[in-house]
Scaffold this motif. Structure first.
Motif, short mmCIF file in Angstrom:
data_model
loop_
_atom_site.label_atom_id
_atom_site.label_comp_id
_atom_site.label_asym_id
_atom_site.label_seq_id
_atom_site.Cartn_x
_atom_site.Cartn_y
_atom_site.Cartn_z
N LEU A 102 0.80 -0.92 0.28
CA LEU A 102 0.16 -0.03 0.20
C LEU A 102 0.62 1.34 -0.07
CD1 LEU A 102 -2.91 -1.13 2.12
CD2 LEU A 102 -3.64 -0.57 0.64
N ARG A 103 2.39 1.14 0.28
CA ARG A 103 2.82 2.48 0.84
C ARG A 103 3.58 2.89 -0.63
NH1 ARG A 103 5.32 0.41 5.99
NH2 ARG A 103 4.83 1.57 7.86
N LYS A 104 3.04 1.46 -2.15
CA LYS A 104 3.97 2.24 -2.52
C LYS A 104 2.79 3.15 -4.03
CE LYS A 104 7.19 -2.21 -2.54
NZ LYS A 104 7.15 -3.30 -3.43
N SER A 105 1.64 2.86 -3.59
CA SER A 105 0.65 3.15 -4.22
C SER A 105 0.87 4.83 -3.62
CB SER A 105 -1.32 2.84 -3.62
OG SER A 105 -1.92 3.50 -4.26
N ALA A 106 0.24 5.18 -4.87
CA ALA A 106 -0.16 6.64 -5.09
C ALA A 106 -1.21 7.53 -3.68
CB ALA A 106 0.08 8.02 -6.22
N ALA A 107 -2.12 6.99 -3.77
CA ALA A 107 -3.94 6.77 -3.36
C ALA A 107 -4.02 5.17 -2.89
CB ALA A 107 -4.09 7.54 -4.43
N PRO A 108 -3.41 5.22 -2.12
CA PRO A 108 -3.53 3.43 -1.41
C PRO A 108 -5.67 3.74 0.20
CG PRO A 108 -2.30 4.18 0.10
CD PRO A 108 -2.37 5.22 -1.37
N GLN A 109 -6.43 2.53 0.06
CA GLN A 109 -7.36 2.47 0.45
C GLN A 109 -7.13 1.20 1.11
OE1 GLN A 109 -11.04 3.85 -1.39
NE2 GLN A 109 -10.05 4.70 -3.46
N PHE A 110 -7.48 1.39 2.58
CA PHE A 110 -7.77 -0.31 2.82
C PHE A 110 -9.43 0.23 3.41
CE2 PHE A 110 -8.25 -3.37 5.98
CZ PHE A 110 -7.15 -4.25 5.16
N PHE A 113 -3.43 5.49 12.68
CA PHE A 113 -2.09 5.62 12.69
C PHE A 113 -1.44 5.63 10.89
CE2 PHE A 113 -2.73 4.08 17.04
CZ PHE A 113 -2.21 4.55 17.55
N HIS A 114 -2.24 5.92 9.98
CA HIS A 114 -1.65 5.46 8.90
C HIS A 114 -2.33 6.17 7.58
CE1 HIS A 114 0.89 2.20 9.60
NE2 HIS A 114 -0.32 2.61 10.78
N ALA A 115 -3.30 7.47 8.15
CA ALA A 115 -3.64 8.05 7.15
C ALA A 115 -2.46 9.67 6.75
CB ALA A 115 -5.14 8.74 7.77
N GLU A 116 -2.20 10.10 8.17
CA GLU A 116 -1.14 11.19 7.31
C GLU A 116 0.12 10.48 6.96
OE1 GLU A 116 -0.64 14.76 9.53
OE2 GLU A 116 -2.79 15.13 9.76
N GLN A 117 0.24 9.42 7.87
CA GLN A 117 1.99 9.03 7.41
C GLN A 117 1.64 8.14 6.27
OE1 GLN A 117 3.08 6.08 11.16
NE2 GLN A 117 4.67 5.47 9.78
#
Length: 256
Positions: A134-142, A180-184
C-alpha cells in the motif's frame, strides 16, 4: 482511482472472499474497468468456478489462495501480489463469517471466538501483510466491509450478536488504521455497509428468523451493492472518506 491512459500502470485491487456473493460481484464490477488488475482471494481456488470463468473472460483477475485469519496465508498473499504487481492500490476486505443466530444472553464462546478471528483478526493480519505494498501506491485505500448492525448508535433487532460484535470490532480496527496511517502513509481507511443484500448468509438468517425479514423496499441486489461499493471506492479520498463508516448504497455516513 481509475486510470485514463493506456500507458498508465494498472490500478491494483485486492478483494477477499471473492468466490461468491458480494465479493464475487465486486470482483466482476472491478474487472469491467479497462485498467484494473484484481487479485481475487479465496479459500479454495479449485472450487471457485464462477470466479475462474470470470478471470478467463476478462483477463483482469488473478485468483489467489487466502485463508482468513491465517497470518502465514496473508503473508503468502502479499508476496504473490508483490511478485506480480509490485504494489496494491485498494484492499477490499470482504471475507467474513456468521456462525450463529444467538443473542448476547446465550451465544456460545466458540461462536464469539470464530467470528472475531475471521471478521477482525483476518482483516488486521491482512492489513499488516499488505502495508508495504500500500505504501507503494499514490492513493492507497483499505476498505472493510462491515454492517449497519455494527453501529453502536443504530439499534437493530438482529439476534446475531457474535457477528454484530465482531463487525463493531472491525470498525474499530479500521478506524485505528486511519488514526495511525492516514497522514503517515496517505491511506484512506474506512468501513462500508453494503446494504440489505440477499446473499447466502442473509438468506440463512431470514430462514432462521422469518419475522425479521427485510421489507422489499430495503433489499438491494448483489450487483447493485457491488456497483455502489465500487462507485464509492473510486470517489474516495483520505480527507473526505477516511476514518468514517459509510452506507455504500446511498453514500451517507453512518454513526459508529
Amino acid at each position: 482511482m481509475s486510470n485514463t491512459t493506456a500507458n498508465t500502470s494498472p490500478t491494483v485491487y485486492v478483494v477477499t472472499g471473492a468466490n461468491r456473493g458480494i465479493g464475487l460481484a465486486i470482483a466482476a464490477t472491478l474487472a469491467e474497468r479497462e485498467h484494473a488488475l484484481v487479485f481475487a482471494a479465496v479459500r479454495d481456488p479449485a472450487k471457485a468456478d464462477a470466479l475462474k470463468a470470470l478471470a478467463k473472460e476478462t483477463g483482469r483477475i488473478e485468483l489467489l489462495q487466502y485463508e482468513s485469519p491465517s497470518e502465514d496465508s496473508a503473508k503468502a498473499l502479499a508476496q504473490a501480489i508483490e511478485e506480480k504487481a509490485g504494489k496494491v492500490d485498494v484492499v477490499i476486505s470482504n471475507a467474513g463469517t456468521q456462525t450463529d443466530y444467538e443473542p448476547i444472553t446465550t451465544v456460545a464462546s466458540h461462536h464469539l471466538t470464530t467470528s472475531f478471528n475471521v471478521n477482525v483478526v483476518g482483516p488486521v493480519t491482512l492489513f499488516q501483510a499488505v502495508l508495504p505494498l500500500l505504501r507503494k501506491s499514490a492513493a492507497p485505500q483499505f476498505v472493510g466491509i462491515s454492517s449497519i448492525a455494527a453501529s453502536n448508535t443504530i439499534a437493530v433487532p438482529f439476534a446475531t450478536d457474535s457477528y454484530i460484535i465482531s463487525k463493531a470490532a472491525l470498525n474499530s480496527a479500521v478506524k485505528r488504521v486511519h488514526t495511525f496511517h492516514a497522514e503517515q502513509d496517505n491511506i484512506a481507511a474506512y468501513t462500508l455497509h453494503p446494504g440489505a443484500v440477499i446473499t447466502d448468509m442473509a438468506t440463512a438468517w431470514m430462514d432462521y428468523a422469518p419475522e425479521l425479514k427485510f421489507p422489499p423496499e430495503m433489499i438491494v441486489s448483489v450487483e447493485d451493492s457491488a456497483n455502489a461499493i465500487v462507485r464509492l471506492v473510486e470517489g474516495a479520498t483520505r480527507e473526505k472518506t477516511g476514518g468514517r463508516f459509510w452506507n455504500a448504497v446511498d453514500g451517507t455516513e453512518l454513526p459508529w
